[in-house]
Write a protein that holds these residues in place. Structure first.
Motif, PDB file in Angstrom:
ATOM      1  N   GLY A   1      -0.427   6.935   2.689  1.00  0.00           N
ATOM      2  CA  GLY A   1      -0.031   5.688   3.033  1.00  0.00           C
ATOM      3  C   GLY A   1       1.423   5.318   3.731  1.00  0.00           C
TER       4      GLY A   1
ATOM      5  N   TYR B   1      -0.127   8.063  -6.226  1.00  0.00           N
ATOM      6  CA  TYR B   1      -0.719   8.324  -4.904  1.00  0.00           C
ATOM      7  C   TYR B   1      -2.426   7.406  -4.971  1.00  0.00           C
ATOM      8  CZ  TYR B   1       2.284  12.469  -3.884  1.00  0.00           C
ATOM      9  OH  TYR B   1       2.689  12.999  -3.629  1.00  0.00           O
ATOM     10  N   THR B   2      -2.299   6.529  -4.876  1.00  0.00           N
ATOM     11  CA  THR B   2      -3.641   6.302  -4.980  1.00  0.00           C
ATOM     12  C   THR B   2      -3.006   4.427  -4.197  1.00  0.00           C
ATOM     13  OG1 THR B   2      -2.891   4.277  -6.789  1.00  0.00           O
ATOM     14  CG2 THR B   2      -4.805   6.399  -7.120  1.00  0.00           C
ATOM     15  N   ILE B   3      -4.068   4.155  -2.867  1.00  0.00           N
ATOM     16  CA  ILE B   3      -4.035   2.750  -2.395  1.00  0.00           C
ATOM     17  C   ILE B   3      -5.378   1.962  -3.274  1.00  0.00           C
ATOM     18  CG2 ILE B   3      -4.396   1.799  -0.177  1.00  0.00           C
ATOM     19  CD1 ILE B   3      -2.979   3.937   1.077  1.00  0.00           C
TER      20      ILE B   3
ATOM     21  N   GLY C   1      -8.393   6.328   0.256  1.00  0.00           N
ATOM     22  CA  GLY C   1      -8.037   5.027   0.185  1.00  0.00           C
ATOM     23  C   GLY C   1      -7.007   5.444   1.078  1.00  0.00           C
ATOM     24  N   ASP C   2      -6.497   6.128   2.229  1.00  0.00           N
ATOM     25  CA  ASP C   2      -5.391   6.039   3.004  1.00  0.00           C
ATOM     26  C   ASP C   2      -6.606   6.027   4.236  1.00  0.00           C
ATOM     27  OD1 ASP C   2      -3.305   7.246   2.415  1.00  0.00           O
ATOM     28  OD2 ASP C   2      -4.270   9.214   2.340  1.00  0.00           O
TER      29      ASP C   2
ATOM     30  N   ALA D   1       1.077  -1.169  -0.389  1.00  0.00           N
ATOM     31  CA  ALA D   1      -0.073  -0.291   0.034  1.00  0.00           C
ATOM     32  C   ALA D   1       0.597   1.434   0.103  1.00  0.00           C
ATOM     33  CB  ALA D   1      -0.985   0.367   1.409  1.00  0.00           C
TER      34      ALA D   1
ATOM     35  N   PRO E   1       2.037  11.212  -0.049  1.00  0.00           N
ATOM     36  CA  PRO E   1       1.265  10.063   0.306  1.00  0.00           C
ATOM     37  C   PRO E   1       1.315   9.672   1.775  1.00  0.00           C
ATOM     38  CG  PRO E   1       3.181  10.062  -0.738  1.00  0.00           C
ATOM     39  CD  PRO E   1       2.726  11.431  -0.196  1.00  0.00           C
TER      40      PRO E   1
ATOM     41  N   ARG F   1       2.189   1.961  -3.434  1.00  0.00           N
ATOM     42  CA  ARG F   1       1.301   2.825  -4.003  1.00  0.00           C
ATOM     43  C   ARG F   1       1.259   3.889  -4.237  1.00  0.00           C
ATOM     44  NH1 ARG F   1      -1.979  -0.670  -7.502  1.00  0.00           N
ATOM     45  NH2 ARG F   1      -2.265   1.115  -8.431  1.00  0.00           N
ATOM     46  N   ASP F   2       0.755   4.498  -2.995  1.00  0.00           N
ATOM     47  CA  ASP F   2       0.491   5.234  -2.645  1.00  0.00           C
ATOM     48  C   ASP F   2       1.884   6.585  -2.951  1.00  0.00           C
ATOM     49  OD1 ASP F   2      -1.407   7.202  -1.734  1.00  0.00           O
ATOM     50  OD2 ASP F   2      -1.177   7.379   0.122  1.00  0.00           O
TER      51      ASP F   2
END
Length: 168
Positions: free
Chosen positions: A148, A27-29, A81-82, A19, A146, A22-23
């Motif tokens: 995450g 900038y996405t989880i 996502g966070d 995670a 980010p 990816r973050d």
């Protein structure tokens, strides 16, 4: 049985690291990471012999983390996502590891923000933006943090304090 226990205990650190990566890079989880953490909690709790009242405490921490994550998302402090990752990690960590998780995550998030602000306002900023696209985005002024990655640090530091932590 020991192999299954070991494999299940590697799921948590592997997924929170995934995670974070990816973050940082996109900038996405992805939702599948949080869903996989939630799904893996049940077999991990069973293999570790987590008593039902303690499993309930873990669930309560996960719900509290979800509510806190929703508030932080609504305030614009973290992404969706966070918030989901924060809740899924809270489920795995339970109490009292959740306290360490929150404190270390906050410190790591602050440190990450300071590092990114420094990188975005330094002489290195133009050099960083010529690297890979994800690195350039991290170095772009005004871009988000980010978070995450901070959640990952907090989760990994707190995991040994969890009732689900492997005892070998």
């Amino acid at each position: 049985m020991m192999v299954l226990q070991s494999a299940l205990m590697l799921v948590f650190p592997a997924l929170v690291v995934t995670a974070a990566l990816r973050d940082v890079t996109s900038y996405t989880i992805p939702n599948w990471i949080s869903l996989a953490l939630i799904a893996a909690f049940v077999p991990a709790a069973l293999v570790q012999g987590l008593p039902l009242p303690l499993a309930g405490q873990h669930l309560a921490v996960g719900v509290a983390a979800l509510l806190a994550g929703m508030v932080m998302f609504a305030l614009g402090w973290i992404g969706g996502g966070d918030a989901k990752l924060f809740a899924a990690a809270g489920l795995w960590l339970g109490w009292p590891a959740a306290l360490t998780f929150v404190v270390v995550t906050a410190i790591a998030g602050g440190a990450l923000a300071v590092i990114l602000l420094a990188a975005r306002n330094s002489i290195l900023q133009p050099l960083l933006t010529t690297g890979p696209a994800w690195l350039g985005r991290l170095a772009t002024r005004g871009e988000n943090v980010p978070y995450g990655a901070a959640i990952c640090v907090g989760a990994l530091v707190a995991f040994p304090l969890s009732a689900l932590a492997p005892v070998f």
